[in-house]
Design a protein around this motif. Structure first.
Motif, PDB file in Angstrom:
ATOM      1  N   PHE A  77       1.103  -1.149  -0.122  1.00 47.13           N
ATOM      2  CA  PHE A  77      -0.193  -0.114   0.356  1.00 47.13           C
ATOM      3  C   PHE A  77       0.828   1.081   0.226  1.00 47.13           C
ATOM      4  N   ARG A  78       0.838   1.898  -0.924  1.00 44.77           N
ATOM      5  CA  ARG A  78       1.548   3.254  -0.887  1.00 44.77           C
ATOM      6  C   ARG A  78       0.886   4.374   0.288  1.00 44.77           C
ATOM      7  N   LEU A  79       1.797   5.168   1.358  1.00 45.87           N
ATOM      8  CA  LEU A  79       1.289   6.161   1.915  1.00 45.87           C
ATOM      9  C   LEU A  79       0.887   7.387   0.570  1.00 45.87           C
ATOM     10  N   PRO A  80       0.023   7.804   0.947  1.00 44.01           N
ATOM     11  CA  PRO A  80      -0.344   8.918  -0.021  1.00 44.01           C
ATOM     12  C   PRO A  80       0.429  10.392   0.175  1.00 44.01           C
ATOM     13  N   GLY A 130       4.139  -2.225   5.628  1.00 42.16           N
ATOM     14  CA  GLY A 130       4.341  -1.161   4.733  1.00 42.16           C
ATOM     15  C   GLY A 130       3.568  -0.359   5.652  1.00 42.16           C
ATOM     16  N   PRO A 131       3.613   1.229   5.405  1.00 40.34           N
ATOM     17  CA  PRO A 131       2.838   1.676   4.033  1.00 40.34           C
ATOM     18  C   PRO A 131       4.153   1.883   3.088  1.00 40.34           C
ATOM     19  N   LEU A 132       3.893   1.618   1.890  1.00 42.03           N
ATOM     20  CA  LEU A 132       5.183   2.087   0.722  1.00 42.03           C
ATOM     21  C   LEU A 132       5.466   3.534   0.380  1.00 42.03           C
ATOM     22  N   GLY A 211       5.705  -5.731  14.424  1.00 40.26           N
ATOM     23  CA  GLY A 211       4.862  -5.039  13.059  1.00 40.26           C
ATOM     24  C   GLY A 211       5.798  -3.790  12.489  1.00 40.26           C
ATOM     25  N   LEU A 212       6.409  -3.032  13.544  1.00 41.45           N
ATOM     26  CA  LEU A 212       6.959  -1.698  13.013  1.00 41.45           C
ATOM     27  C   LEU A 212       7.759  -1.546  11.899  1.00 41.45           C
ATOM     28  N   ALA A 213       7.361  -2.027  10.960  1.00 43.17           N
ATOM     29  CA  ALA A 213       8.969  -1.375   9.719  1.00 43.17           C
ATOM     30  C   ALA A 213       7.842  -1.124   8.295  1.00 43.17           C
ATOM     31  N   GLY A 214       8.790  -0.461   7.293  1.00 47.83           N
ATOM     32  CA  GLY A 214       8.302  -0.085   5.813  1.00 47.83           C
ATOM     33  C   GLY A 214       8.611   0.794   5.125  1.00 47.83           C
ATOM     34  N   PRO A 215       8.644   0.050   4.083  1.00 46.40           N
ATOM     35  CA  PRO A 215       9.554   0.204   2.376  1.00 46.40           C
ATOM     36  C   PRO A 215       9.565   1.910   1.919  1.00 46.40           C
ATOM     37  N   ILE A 216      10.770   2.200   1.951  1.00 48.85           N
ATOM     38  CA  ILE A 216      10.815   3.310   0.613  1.00 48.85           C
ATOM     39  C   ILE A 216      11.293   2.963  -0.882  1.00 48.85           C
TER      40      ILE A 216
END
Ligand code: C2O
Ligand code: CU
Ligand code: CU
Length: 535
Positions: A77-80, A130-132, A211-216
């Protein structure tokens, strides 16, 4: 490498162990360096947060097949971007991330209490990972962070050249219920595959395994692979008991770093990935401690085109296995091949020298990560450029530094509880010191290239990571041989095997405090971290 029994293991010269001074725990600032932001109102007040989760009663672990598997790989899911300007002429990416308690269902009929990043305090999580954050070189980033956890937290932008006071250092903790804004600009040349995660003092492992980690992804305007279809594989590790709870760490988790019984890709267990035509894969190892030695079950080759800090100079073809230590990323080209076929994506057994309290360490085994279906595209194979971008060696160093990683185990105090509930009988050290957020361990000058000789004097692998920069690995000294690194690449994480010495060329561009540490998060929390002051 032989497996070890804990009892015959170190005690490092019989040195008596010191518990961490209680003063090492910072109070955590509320709303540090709150910058004015347009359209977001004033500094938010401290709000009540959920109480600390009571530790779940110890229950047996869930079976390896208790989670459904085989579903199509979920998209991230992309961070808007909150800005309405569709042309994005301002090159501003403004968004919100809240860390908060959530509930997910992994095992049918059981709730799992997690901590996740959501796109704001009133949002619910869209999926597990995510979010990504998908942005471009030249973008200015403004992300409001709301901490709705019952403990201090930060967001660290792993691998990105952000100013030190925006990089989520442990000494810049955001208190429970507080918020801050992280602001930075993505400079030219920063395109690559990064991630973000919490970095509070002594609580990083706990927050990541909840659960806290997200991609960039940072994209370049002149990316020679921009037209390639992309797949994103964000690897995380999950442990669940039969009731669906995430159990706390035990002593062996603290020693070796935690591994769960499930390895998830974008939040899914053993998903099905379709390679319908040649693809570019971005891969993140966001596991707390698990090493991923990636390979296909039929030994088919793939091509590596990137590392942590973006593209290589030239593609490396014919790769059959790629070791991705915790924290590291890679970009691959995966080809569909001439005819329909199928293979499993595997993590091959990799012995990283785990220790045991009970006398024997179970042997590492191969693990299926995903099922991959390959189908050639109508147009046939895509032409892969032979040259991707220029990477120049950092050049002659003006200074040299030595970083030594050691461990101390104190059997007498092995079960004693230290500060923050961490075991006090186990210490992982850098240059003989345990991390203290108030101590500067080394100093460097801005824009000065340095060669760091990093030494692992322990019996297990440690992935070494430096904040705020991408470095170049020069050579590896291992088992009596010095092997120069075979290709130039930008990395922020490099693995060291037991008694390996790795030399890296590194430079910091901004003044302030930078952490460097082992990226096995339990080792980081137990002190295998130090502070570099850049002047
Ligand atoms: Cu992912 Cu201090 O790092
Ligand atoms: Cu980092
Ligand atoms: Cu380590």
């Amino acid at each position: 490498m032989k497996r070890r029994n804990f009892l015959v293991q170190t005690l490092a010269g019989g040195a008596a162990l010191l518990a961490r001074p209680a003063a090492a725990q910072p109070a955590g600032h509320t709303m540090p360096s709150m910058a004015p932001m347009h359209g977001m109102g004033h500094a938010p007040a401290v709000v009540p947060v959920a109480p600390a989760l009571p530790p779940p009663p110890a229950a047996p672990l869930a079976a390896p097949d208790a989670l459904p598997s085989g579903a199509p790989l979920p998209d991230l899911f992309r961070l808007p971007n909150a800005l309405s300007d569709p042309a994005q002429t301002s090159r501003l990416f403004r968004a919100a991330l809240a860390a908060q308690p959530t509930t997910q269902t992994f095992i049918n009929g059981k709730d799992t209490a997690m901590w996740q990043y959501t796109a704001g305090v009133n949002e619910s999580p869209d999926g597990i990972a995510g979010p990504l954050i998908d942005v471009r070189e030249g973008d200015r980033i403004e992300i409001r962070f709301d901490n709705r956890l019952p403990e201090p937290s930060t967001i660290h932008w792993h691998g990105l050249p952000v100013p030190p006071d925006q990089d989520g250092n442990p000494e810049d903790a955001v208190a429970p219920g507080a918020a801050r804004i992280y602001q930075f600009k993505l400079p030219p040349g920063s395109a690559g595959t990064y991630w973000y995660h919490p970095h509070p003092h002594m609580q990083t492992a706990e927050q990541v395994y909840h659960g806290l980690a997200g991609p960039i992804i940072v994209r370049a305007a002149d990316d020679p692979l921009a037209a390639w279809p992309e797949k994103h594989l964000f690897f995380t590790d999950l442990r669940l008991d039969v009731n669906g709870n995430i159990p706390p760490n035990g002593l062996e988790d603290w020693m070796n770093g935690r591994e769960g019984q499930y390895v998830l890709i974008n939040g899914a267990l053993q998903p099905e990935i379709t390679v319908d035509g040649d693809q570019r894969w971005r891969i993140w190892n966001a596991c707390s401690a698990r090493y991923l030695k990636l390979a296909f079950s039929d030994h088919r080759a793939f091509t590596q085109v990137g590392t942590d800090g973006g593209l290589l100079k030239r593609p490396i073809t014919g790769v059959k296995a790629l070791l991705l230590p915790p924290g590291a990323r890679a970009e691959l080209i995966v080809q569909a091949g001439p005819a329909n076929s199928q293979a499993a994506l595997m993590a091959l057994a990799y012995n990283r020298g785990k220790m045991s309290m009970s006398g024997s360490v179970p042997a590492e085994t191969d693990r299926v990560l995903a099922q991959v279906k390959f189908a050639p595209a109508a147009g046939g194979a895509r032409a892969l450029p032979t040259w991707l971008r220029s990477i120049e060696p950092l050049g002659e160093p003006v200074a040299q530094k030595t970083v030594m990683m050691t461990e101390q185990m104190d059997m007498q105090n092995m079960h004693a509880e230290g500060p923050m509930g961490l075991p006090s009988g186990m210490r992982f050290l850098i240059n003989n010191q345990s991390f203290d957020p108030k101590r500067v361990n080394m100093t460097s000058r801005r824009d000065e290239v340095e060669v760091w000789t990093v030494q692992n004097f322990t019996d297990m692998d440690h992935p070494f990571h430096i904040h705020g920069t991408q470095f170049q690995v020069l050579d590896h000294q291992f088992e009596g041989k010095t092997v120069p690194e075979s290709f130039l690449a930008w990395r922020d994480t490099v693995n060291l095997r037991p008694n390996e010495v790795v030399r890296i060329a590194t430079v910091q561009r901004m003044a302030g405090l930078r952490m460097f540490h082992c990226h096995i998060l339990e080792h980081e929390d137990l002190g295998m971290m130090a502070v570099l002051q850049v002047e």
